[in-house]
Scaffold this motif. Structure first.
Motif, PDB file in Angstrom:
ATOM      1  N   CYS A  45       0.637  -1.398  -0.362  1.00 13.63           N
ATOM      2  CA  CYS A  45       0.200  -0.379   0.006  1.00 13.63           C
ATOM      3  C   CYS A  45       0.864   1.439  -0.020  1.00 13.63           C
ATOM      4  N   ALA A  46       1.961   1.127   0.997  1.00 15.38           N
ATOM      5  CA  ALA A  46       2.546   2.204   1.135  1.00 15.38           C
ATOM      6  C   ALA A  46       3.800   2.402  -0.145  1.00 15.38           C
ATOM      7  N   ILE A  47       3.722   1.571  -0.633  1.00 15.60           N
ATOM      8  CA  ILE A  47       4.190   1.700  -2.251  1.00 15.60           C
ATOM      9  C   ILE A  47       4.055   2.591  -3.418  1.00 15.60           C
ATOM     10  N   LYS A  48       2.318   1.583  -3.317  1.00 13.35           N
ATOM     11  CA  LYS A  48       1.795   2.332  -4.166  1.00 13.35           C
ATOM     12  C   LYS A  48       1.252   4.027  -3.777  1.00 13.35           C
ATOM     13  N   ASP A  49       0.814   4.380  -2.575  1.00  9.66           N
ATOM     14  CA  ASP A  49       0.859   5.020  -2.148  1.00  9.66           C
ATOM     15  C   ASP A  49       2.011   6.447  -3.006  1.00  9.66           C
ATOM     16  N   GLU A  50       2.829   5.823  -3.250  1.00 13.20           N
ATOM     17  CA  GLU A  50       4.125   6.576  -3.577  1.00 13.20           C
ATOM     18  C   GLU A  50       4.391   6.307  -4.905  1.00 13.20           C
ATOM     19  N   ILE A  51       4.164   5.421  -5.573  1.00 11.72           N
ATOM     20  CA  ILE A  51       3.740   5.770  -7.516  1.00 11.72           C
ATOM     21  C   ILE A  51       2.762   6.724  -7.945  1.00 11.72           C
ATOM     22  N   ASP A  52       1.786   6.889  -6.906  1.00  9.91           N
ATOM     23  CA  ASP A  52       0.270   7.589  -7.423  1.00  9.91           C
ATOM     24  C   ASP A  52       0.991   9.191  -7.254  1.00  9.91           C
ATOM     25  N   GLU A  53       2.365   9.593  -5.971  1.00  9.81           N
ATOM     26  CA  GLU A  53       1.916  10.670  -6.017  1.00  9.81           C
ATOM     27  C   GLU A  53       3.531  10.865  -6.657  1.00  9.81           C
ATOM     28  N   ILE A  54       4.176  10.151  -7.029  1.00  9.32           N
ATOM     29  CA  ILE A  54       5.955  10.597  -8.134  1.00  9.32           C
ATOM     30  C   ILE A  54       4.719  10.987 -10.269  1.00  9.32           C
TER      31      ILE A  54
END
Length: 114
Positions: free
Chosen positions: A26-35
């Motif tokens: 979930c943290a990785i997905k959130d980071e990708i969305d932010e990028i």
């Protein structure tokens, strides 16, 4: 990691690791969305304008408006170029207006930070 002696403790450890894995995904997905959001062209322009304002120290609305108008003008020149066509000139002016307005609006994340 601790040594596991029973099947119950093995199942418990597996469950804990699965929960940890889900949280990390979930943290990785959130980071990708932010990028992805930061790499959108409008956000790149907005972030650049904000950085220029902070670096140079432009605090007044007049300076920020001038930068927004300049970016709108550059967008018009980049997309339409020099033309004698009335339609292209109208399209370019509308594009300039839209880009200027989009760049001059406050960024959504800056509202959240305040």
């Amino acid at each position: 990691m601790e040594t596991i002696y029973t099947i119950d403790s093995l199942h418990q450890m597996i469950e804990e690791l699965e929960i940890r894995q889900d949280a990390e995904w979930c943290a990785i997905k959130d980071e990708i969305d932010e990028i992805k959001e930061n790499l959108k062209p409008l956000n790149l322009i907005r972030n650049t304008v904000e950085e220029v304002n902070e670096t140079v120290g432009f605090k007044s609305n007049l300076a920020q408006s001038a930068i927004s108008i300049g970016i709108g003008y550059l967008a018009k020149r980049f997309v339409v170029g020099k033309t004698t066509s009335t339609f292209k000139n109208i399209f370019g002016s509308l594009l300039q207006l839209v880009v200027t307005n989009l760049v001059s609006k406050p960024h959504e994340s800056s509202k959240e930070e305040s």
